[in-house]
Enzyme design. Structure first.
Site, short mmCIF file in Angstrom:
data_model
loop_
_atom_site.label_atom_id
_atom_site.label_comp_id
_atom_site.label_asym_id
_atom_site.label_seq_id
_atom_site.Cartn_x
_atom_site.Cartn_y
_atom_site.Cartn_z
N CYS A 53 -4.48 2.21 -3.74
CA CYS A 53 -3.69 3.10 -2.90
C CYS A 53 -2.60 2.44 -3.32
O CYS A 53 -1.46 2.10 -2.69
CB CYS A 53 -3.85 3.02 -1.64
SG CYS A 53 -4.98 4.78 -1.32
N LYS B 163 -11.12 -0.35 9.73
CA LYS B 163 -11.30 -1.87 8.46
C LYS B 163 -11.40 -3.02 9.91
O LYS B 163 -11.42 -4.22 9.34
CB LYS B 163 -9.43 -1.51 8.69
CG LYS B 163 -9.46 -0.64 6.94
CD LYS B 163 -7.78 -1.04 5.83
CE LYS B 163 -7.53 -0.24 5.96
NZ LYS B 163 -7.96 0.89 4.21
N ASP C 202 2.96 -4.35 7.97
CA ASP C 202 1.82 -3.36 7.78
C ASP C 202 0.46 -4.96 7.79
O ASP C 202 0.60 -5.17 7.03
CB ASP C 202 1.93 -3.33 6.38
CG ASP C 202 0.34 -2.37 6.10
OD1 ASP C 202 -0.42 -2.66 7.04
OD2 ASP C 202 0.27 -1.87 4.90
N GLN D 225 -4.64 -5.38 6.74
CA GLN D 225 -5.12 -6.02 5.94
C GLN D 225 -5.55 -7.46 7.29
O GLN D 225 -5.83 -8.82 6.73
CB GLN D 225 -5.04 -6.25 5.11
CG GLN D 225 -5.39 -5.69 3.93
CD GLN D 225 -6.88 -5.03 4.26
OE1 GLN D 225 -7.31 -5.26 3.86
NE2 GLN D 225 -6.98 -3.09 3.71
N HIS E 116 0.79 -0.86 0.04
CA HIS E 116 -0.36 -0.27 0.12
C HIS E 116 1.08 1.26 -0.14
O HIS E 116 2.00 1.05 -0.03
CB HIS E 116 -0.99 0.23 0.83
CG HIS E 116 -2.02 0.89 1.67
ND1 HIS E 116 -2.21 2.58 1.79
CD2 HIS E 116 -3.07 0.97 1.41
CE1 HIS E 116 -2.79 3.03 2.08
NE2 HIS E 116 -3.80 1.52 1.31
#
Ligand SMILES: Cc1ncc(COP(=O)(O)O)c(C=O)c1O
Ligand SMILES: Cc1ncc(COP(=O)(O)O)c(C=O)c1O
Lengths: 154, 407, 407, 154
Positions: free
Chosen positions: C365, C225, C199, C202, C124
């Site tokens: 993104c 999220k 990261d 998600q 991202h």
């Protein structure tokens, strides 16, 4: 509700674009990007004695932005700077009118099919992308088609 | 039109609450304000009906969320008189807004040894430490206005000079209540080519603030002190300056195009809003601005002036209470810090809390201000549009109790 | 225990809504998730009964708010298996968390020319641009893993080497759905003395994540999220590392003591939480974690695996649809990106929206990921615990409609 | 409800502190700050053959932190490292017990008056401030009064 957006005229221009492809010679070129969706367009203008003798373009984009470029080509080719500025102004006003502006077919030709786009805020940028790139390309060719200039000339 | 404080209070659910068996007397709005039901409802409806990410979708929910978010930006622009909504950058609080400017403007101006940054001795830590760190990074020198005995900025002719690049001072002190007349400072700074930031964290919530009239280049303020939610702050900056400044936080939504080899950046305000912003919070702040606008900031300010005049009188009459800051309502807001002879503020606050009176005690994130007045801590009562004279009386009664326990 | 998706859906008020005359089919949870009434209620009650600023007051409201805020920290620590709540730093989103590490760790490691930072081509923008800027500031070199045709990280033996100082890669791709097995990368990085950030924006919302098992040094994730509100994100870091790192944002609450001449800093996590934090938002995220924990992250993940398997099958059967990313549910999550032959994603998304089906279109993104697959944009359907097979069918019907309009 | 906090014993120690004021000689010193309220304390210890022959302190703080320092002086003066560690542990456990820990008067003396403080989370740090500074001062004098050390010694 989609009928307002995907008018037959728009889909026609999208499937059979007019004037598409980058051509030489040219006196000004600009590359614009829509940062939110990644769409891109390059517009070239060729000008002599203040007239746009060619407008050529290429890019990646949705039906709205592609059809808009095709309509732009139709409307502005062989026009004077003042004429082009007037048409550009009318198209921008239509797009930013949130669906409240009545388009004038005499000025905008097939461009009136974009009246429905004005009701989709997320798509207004798509329709304007080629027009903004055109304005920049013209400026680089030394021709000002911004609305202040047109006001002075009109 | 008289200001109907009872009607205002009815909008704030928390004010019906009891604390330690007493009706809540909330005198800590300079720390964080309470929120009217109008703000909470708008946020709830957003989350229950219109939640989507902004600027990224063509779908209906995303479009609705984007419109609401951008409408909030426009409302806030109008509230402070910005030239365009594009001058409003959403941050998470005032602190981030000030850090943003310290980093981005510091880089844009290429600060170096010999350059000077000017602040004051009455700043909140959030308007001190970012500049100390900027000076550490760049070798620039930090200088500051002193504070007079009655809590005003001490004039200092030579402080702002041709070496000065940035001046950042507080518009209204969160400790002393002083409202600084910044006209002279702004004029002097611009004369020498320096840029001016104002920390308006305490002024925007309480008085009419117009950035054009202030004449500064940047202001910062924070949602939770002006009836809005936590998690949202605002940087206003002149567009021409924002447009020249490099990004600070980097990531999604602040880019024009990204390749592995390099990135170009979007125009402001997007350039400074990396990642998913505090969407519902911005919308809530928009609702807070609607609420304040409907009452009128002049009326809000006048109400607080009245309360402050009353409180100054009442507190001056309590023996053993020492006030810090301007002694009259002129050029000051509704934030009153004081000491009680022989009793530590922690103990003052504790006894008041036992009576339902909520004041802040400590250094108020402004240690240098406390040091200036020779104390490690103060007790602070701060007022807002829902404050009543009855609540001031409750404070005075509480102070009597404090003196009884520690007598 | 079977996963009762109907019962789950009843907790999400927005799912009863219509869009353009059709029942909402929300397939954009990778962009932002919807919020259950349990989360909204906790925030509302906080704002209506317990609102006060944290860490700064001795009064009852402040103490209640502080306890609730710190309880949320403890819940989140438990949710990801942190050694102590002090390893949890609240930020405004994932993006800020990554920027924090890029600035603070970059400064702590004193990165310089010759040093290398390793990311990947499936990141991202929020995990690309902060590292590009760090490399610009320090002269270090940015390098990256490529991506294979089936959407996996391309092995590259020599990429992580003795020059590598920081490796930051995505745990689950927001475009391809790939769940990266990071064991090898973490081991290799630690072997050469590099630190690893993941990261997890998600992954934490969708699968059981345990920082001890992952073995990384930092992870970032974001509240909106994972059923939480906007305006709140999380950095987890090993305490011993956080304790050595200099501050990033500076201001109130992150200090030990401040004088005009200099400042010393509080211990983590306070050191990294300058200013008033997103208090109600942290508390809301705590409630989201309670909600997820009650269902069980294994069960959530299993439900999404089932939906993904179904969707992969359905979409493979639609002529003219090209899938990006792993073609089977193994090692992937419920995020499916695809193209429709001859139709631009913007147009796909628009027609689906007219049918109430909300998908994201664009570059998500992650422009380099799109570029890797030779397209400027993709259409993405992403699932969560409330997604049903009926909704997948609605998507398939929508795609038929797309092809009709552009046929 | 305040009676639990402001016990007579605490107010007495606050108004008439024992052992207050910094004294020479000393073998270790530490300065601690409570970042949220700005309270500060400096604690000095003097030690010989593993015993605290003097403990002196000065600082700015609320009744709880000041009284706590006075009680600390009373309890730890002339104690061995092991004894001090045991008392320190008991005091910390009492403070962190959220009001659930029953204090032992034989160990804590006047310190039992602080039982009520444990119910005020914002004030626990005040009560602990002198004890944390003492632990550091002792460490600088080469004496470990941390709980791990005391466990080994106990
Ligand atoms: C993989 C990944 N990383 C980072 C982010 C950034 O998260 P946020 O926008 O909440 O900062 C996102 C989502 O937008 C994401 O999907
Ligand atoms: C004058 C002043 N500046 C800055 C701040 C920082 O605001 P925030 O904590 O919302 O970042 C505050 C309040 O805490 C303040 O009163």
């Amino acid at each position: 509700m989609l009928d307002g957006l995907y008018q037959e005229i728009i889909l026609d221009h999208y499937k059979h674009p007019h004037g598409r492809g980058l051509r030489d010679p040219f006196t000004g070129e600009a590359h614009h990007v829509n940062p939110t969706c990644g769409d891109e367009i390059t517009v070239r203008v060729n000008s002599s004695s203040g007239e746009f003798t060619d407008i050529s373009y290429d890019g990646l984009g949705c039906s709205i932005s592609q059809a808009s470029a095709s309509v732009l080509y139709e409307l502005l080719l062989n026009r004077s700077a003042a004429d082009a500025a007037g048409i550009q102004d009318a198209f921008v006003a239509l797009m930013q009118g949130r669906g409240q502006v009545e388009p004038d077919e005499d000025v905008l030709g097939d461009g009136i099919a974009f009246a429905g786009v004005a009701k989709f805020p997320a798509r207004v940028k798509c329709a304007l992308l080629p027009w903004m790139a055109f304005k920049d390309a013209a400026a680089r060719a030394g021709i000002d088609v911004s609305s202040e200039a047109s006001e002075v000339k009109a | 039109m008289t200001f109907d404080v009872a009607r205002v209070r009815a909008d704030f659910p928390i004010l019906t609450r009891e604390v330690n068996g007493h009706p809540l007397v909330y005198l800590d709005s300079a720390n964080t304000s309470q929120k009217p039901v109008q703000v909470l409802d708008v946020m709830r409806v957003h989350n229950e009906r219109h939640n989507g990410n902004v600027s990224r979708s063509v779908h209906t929910l995303g479009t609705e969320a984007t419109s609401a978010y951008e409408d909030a930006r426009a409302k806030i622009a109008g509230f402070v008189g910005a030239a365009t909504p594009d001058e409003i950058v959403f941050t998470k609080n005032s602190t981030e807004a000030i850090n943003l400017v310290a980093h981005s403007l510091g880089q844009h101006l290429a600060l170096k040894p010999g350059d000077e940054v000017v602040i004051s001795e009455m700043e909140h830590h959030s308007n001190i430490v970012p500049w100390q760190l900027l000076c550490e990074r760049t070798g620039a020198t930090l200088r500051w206005f002193g504070v007079t005995d009655d809590g005003r900025l001490a004039p200092d002719e030579s402080l702002i000079n041709e070496r000065t690049k940035i001046v950042s001072v507080v518009h209204m002190s969160n400790v002393l209540g002083t409202i600084n007349d910044v006209t002279g400072i702004v004029a002097r700074a611009h004369e020498v080519g320096a840029l001016v930031m104002l920390d308006c964290s305490q002024s925007v919530p309480h008085l009419p603030v117009d950035v054009q009239a202030l004449g500064a280049d940047f202001i910062a303020f924070t949602g939770h002190k002006m009836l809005g939610p936590t998690g949202i702050g605002v940087l206003w900056g002149r567009y021409s300056l924002l447009a020249e400044m490099p990004p600070f936080l980097a990531g999604g939504s602040m880019i024009e195009t990204v390749t592995m080899g390099g990135t170009t950046y979007a125009a402001p305000p997007a350039r400074f809003e990396a990642g998913t912003p505090p969407i519902a919070e911005a919308i809530g702040l928009g609702a807070a601005v609607d609420y304040l606008t409907a009452l009128g900031m002049e009326a809000v300010h006048q109400h607080e002036q009245d309360i402050t005049a009353y409180a100054l009188k009442v507190l001056t009459d309590v023996p053993g209470v020492r006030l810090f800051g301007p002694a009259t309502p002129e050029g000051r807001g509704g934030t009153l810090s004081f000491g009680v002879d022989g009793v530590h503020p922690h103990d003052v606050g504790q006894i008041l809390d036992a009576l339902g009176v909520e004041v802040r005690v400590g250094h108020h994130c402004a240690k240098p201000t406390c040091a200036r007045f020779g104390v490690p801590a103060m007790t602070r009562a701060s007022f807002y549009l829902y404050t009543t004279t009855d609540e001031i009386d409750a404070l005075a009664r509480g102070l009597d109790q404090v003196k009884k326990v520690f007598g």
